[in-house]
Design a protein around this motif. Structure first.
Motif, PDB file in Angstrom:
ATOM      1  N   ARG A   1     -61.100 -19.218   7.852  1.00 24.64           N
ATOM      2  CA  ARG A   1     -60.181 -18.984   8.974  1.00 24.64           C
ATOM      3  C   ARG A   1     -59.024 -19.967   8.924  1.00 24.64           C
ATOM      4  N   ILE A   2     -57.831 -19.407   8.828  1.00 29.18           N
ATOM      5  CA  ILE A   2     -56.655 -20.247   8.615  1.00 29.18           C
ATOM      6  C   ILE A   2     -55.679 -20.084   9.771  1.00 29.18           C
ATOM      7  N   GLY A   3     -55.028 -21.150  10.122  1.00 26.04           N
ATOM      8  CA  GLY A   3     -53.939 -21.083  11.095  1.00 26.04           C
ATOM      9  C   GLY A   3     -52.652 -21.520  10.430  1.00 26.04           C
ATOM     10  N   ILE A   4     -51.569 -20.797  10.682  1.00 21.59           N
ATOM     11  CA  ILE A   4     -50.257 -21.219  10.166  1.00 21.59           C
ATOM     12  C   ILE A   4     -49.346 -21.389  11.364  1.00 21.59           C
ATOM     13  N   ASP A   5     -48.710 -22.526  11.441  1.00 20.42           N
ATOM     14  CA  ASP A   5     -47.910 -22.817  12.628  1.00 20.42           C
ATOM     15  C   ASP A   5     -46.733 -23.693  12.249  1.00 20.42           C
ATOM     16  N   GLU A   6     -45.715 -23.692  13.108  1.00 19.76           N
ATOM     17  CA  GLU A   6     -44.580 -24.567  12.857  1.00 19.76           C
ATOM     18  C   GLU A   6     -44.644 -25.733  13.840  1.00 19.76           C
ATOM     19  N   LYS A   7     -44.083 -26.863  13.414  1.00 22.28           N
ATOM     20  CA  LYS A   7     -44.001 -28.023  14.305  1.00 22.28           C
ATOM     21  C   LYS A   7     -42.601 -28.600  14.164  1.00 22.28           C
ATOM     22  N   SER A   8     -42.021 -28.982  15.281  1.00 21.71           N
ATOM     23  CA  SER A   8     -40.713 -29.621  15.190  1.00 21.71           C
ATOM     24  C   SER A   8     -40.892 -31.111  15.373  1.00 21.71           C
ATOM     25  N   PHE A   9     -40.011 -31.882  14.769  1.00 16.59           N
ATOM     26  CA  PHE A   9     -40.056 -33.321  14.994  1.00 16.59           C
ATOM     27  C   PHE A   9     -38.634 -33.841  15.072  1.00 16.59           C
ATOM     28  N   GLY A  10     -38.486 -35.123  15.331  1.00 22.61           N
ATOM     29  CA  GLY A  10     -37.156 -35.658  15.581  1.00 22.61           C
ATOM     30  C   GLY A  10     -36.681 -35.082  16.901  1.00 22.61           C
ATOM     31  N   HIS A  11     -35.446 -34.650  16.969  1.00 24.96           N
ATOM     32  CA  HIS A  11     -34.929 -34.097  18.215  1.00 24.96           C
ATOM     33  C   HIS A  11     -34.975 -32.580  18.160  1.00 24.96           C
ATOM     34  N   GLY A  12     -36.063 -32.056  17.645  1.00 22.31           N
ATOM     35  CA  GLY A  12     -36.191 -30.610  17.579  1.00 22.31           C
ATOM     36  C   GLY A  12     -35.318 -29.992  16.511  1.00 22.31           C
ATOM     37  N   GLN A  13     -34.739 -30.829  15.661  1.00 24.33           N
ATOM     38  CA  GLN A  13     -33.829 -30.310  14.650  1.00 24.33           C
ATOM     39  C   GLN A  13     -34.556 -29.961  13.354  1.00 24.33           C
ATOM     40  N   SER A  14     -35.641 -30.693  13.084  1.00 27.11           N
ATOM     41  CA  SER A  14     -36.332 -30.490  11.816  1.00 27.11           C
ATOM     42  C   SER A  14     -37.677 -29.827  12.060  1.00 27.11           C
ATOM     43  N   TYR A  15     -38.052 -28.981  11.115  1.00 30.68           N
ATOM     44  CA  TYR A  15     -39.327 -28.287  11.241  1.00 30.68           C
ATOM     45  C   TYR A  15     -40.180 -28.463   9.996  1.00 30.68           C
ATOM     46  N   VAL A  16     -41.485 -28.436  10.203  1.00 31.98           N
ATOM     47  CA  VAL A  16     -42.404 -28.297   9.078  1.00 31.98           C
ATOM     48  C   VAL A  16     -43.323 -27.123   9.396  1.00 31.98           C
ATOM     49  N   THR A  17     -43.894 -26.545   8.339  1.00 32.20           N
ATOM     50  CA  THR A  17     -44.871 -25.483   8.533  1.00 32.20           C
ATOM     51  C   THR A  17     -46.219 -25.993   8.044  1.00 32.20           C
ATOM     52  N   LEU A  18     -47.231 -25.792   8.880  1.00 33.18           N
ATOM     53  CA  LEU A  18     -48.562 -26.338   8.582  1.00 33.18           C
ATOM     54  C   LEU A  18     -49.562 -25.224   8.351  1.00 33.18           C
ATOM     55  N   MET A  19     -50.482 -25.496   7.443  1.00 30.62           N
ATOM     56  CA  MET A  19     -51.613 -24.587   7.258  1.00 30.62           C
ATOM     57  C   MET A  19     -52.874 -25.372   7.576  1.00 30.62           C
ATOM     58  N   SER A  20     -53.716 -24.840   8.469  1.00 31.55           N
ATOM     59  CA  SER A  20     -54.932 -25.558   8.843  1.00 31.55           C
ATOM     60  C   SER A  20     -56.170 -24.700   8.616  1.00 31.55           C
TER      61      SER A  20
END
Ligand SMILES: [Zn+2]
Length: 313
Positions: free
Chosen positions: A115-134
């Motif tokens: 079972r996998i989750g894929i989600d985005e997270k923003s950091f800094g001032h909401g300008q940068s994003y990463v995509t995570l797989m859990s």
């Protein structure tokens, strides 16, 4: 003794030059293992040093020391602080980290992820994003890649490896076309699940977009019946606080603030549909109710719901 390359056993050929491995301290004294490691003469690979059970290949530290160094790293605020405690230079500690990561990845390659989750997270001032797989079953992040794009999502699947992609049974993912198509291509057998949070997030956005549009329209006609009602629309009436209850004790009151659909233009009718959709969605956690709700939104041609309706169907 087995050849380290091909595992074919050979008799002792000779011993290599003396080597040192740093081990765990003994009574706070630095402790070093010293040995001349046996070599074999493989027909295919020539003279090779056999693997030793206490250390990884080419490492100057025993496995026990490396495991301890990782524990110190985990407990330290910075790599520099850990290096100081371990009396190591930064480069050696970095190599220990790299070997530990490799061992972890090798181990993980043997596991199946269901079972996998894929989600985005923003950091800094909401300008940068990463995509995570859990891995949702054990609550562990598997991979992180920069950006939130289709390519980022594809990279996550690539890193997971083909065999593990095939073992995935379900993927919880945002209702966003680039993520969806990358996931369907990489793990076509997996069920795609949108969790309630993601659905209600889009529904909230849609409801708010409609409310703002209607408020602009009404304001231009000198009516302020929708002003200050943003959170009433976004909240379940059962969860209204006392102030909200006092100002709008029932949904009927809120509803009555809206111009009647027959009298006014289409947009108020669509706002009613958004509200109905939300009520329907809330009333049941079952997907069917959500689909009915979204269906009713789509049939009304709600502007804010395009992202929702185009991905659910
Ligand atoms: Zn060999």
């Amino acid at each position: 003794m087995p050849c380290p390359e091909c595992a074919v056993p050979y008799a002792l050929y000779d011993h290599g030059p003396e080597r040192l491995w740093r081990h765990l301290d003994t009574m706070q004294f630095e402790t070093v293992l010293k040995a001349r490691v046996p070599r074999i003469n493989c027909q295919q690979h020539g003279v090779k040093t056999v693997e030793v059970p206490w250390a990884g290949k080419n490492s100057r530290f025993t496995l026990m020391f490396e495991a301890f160094a990782i524990r110190v790293l985990e407990a330290s605020a910075t790599v520099k602080a850990a290096a100081l405690l371990l009396r190591l230079d930064w480069h050696s500690l970095h190599q220990i980290m790299e070997r530990a990561v490799k061992r972890g990845l090798d181990r993980r390659a043997m596991e199946t992820v269901r079972r996998i989750g894929i989600d985005e997270k923003s950091f800094g001032h909401g300008q940068s994003y990463v995509t995570l797989m859990s891995d949702l079953e054990v609550g562990r992040v598997l991979e992180v890649v920069p950006e939130r794009t289709k390519e980022a999502c594809q990279e996550l699947w690539q890193r997971l490896g083909q065999q593990q992609c095939r073992s995935v049974e379900a993927v919880a993912i945002d209702m966003w076309e680039p993520f969806l198509s990358a996931t369907e291509a990489a793990a076509s057998q997996a069920q795609i699940v949108h969790d309630k949070f993601h659905v209600s997030k889009h529904l909230n956005e849609a409801v708010d977009q409609v409310r703002r549009g209607e408020n602009r329209q009404l304001s231009s006609e000198g009516q302020d019946s929708l002003t200050g009602t943003k959170y009433l629309w976004l909240r379940n009436p059962e969860n209204w606080n006392q102030n909200q209850k006092n100002s709008s004790p029932t949904y009927a009151t809120l509803d009555s603030r809206l111009p009647k659909p027959g009298k006014s233009r289409n947009c108020s009718a669509s706002s009613g549909a958004a509200w109905t959709g939300r009520k329907l969605w809330r009333s049941s956690s079952a997907g069917t109710a959500g689909r009915v709700a979204v269906g009713s939104l789509r049939s009304k041609g709600l502007p804010g719901c395009s992202r929702l309706t185009s991905t659910i169907y």
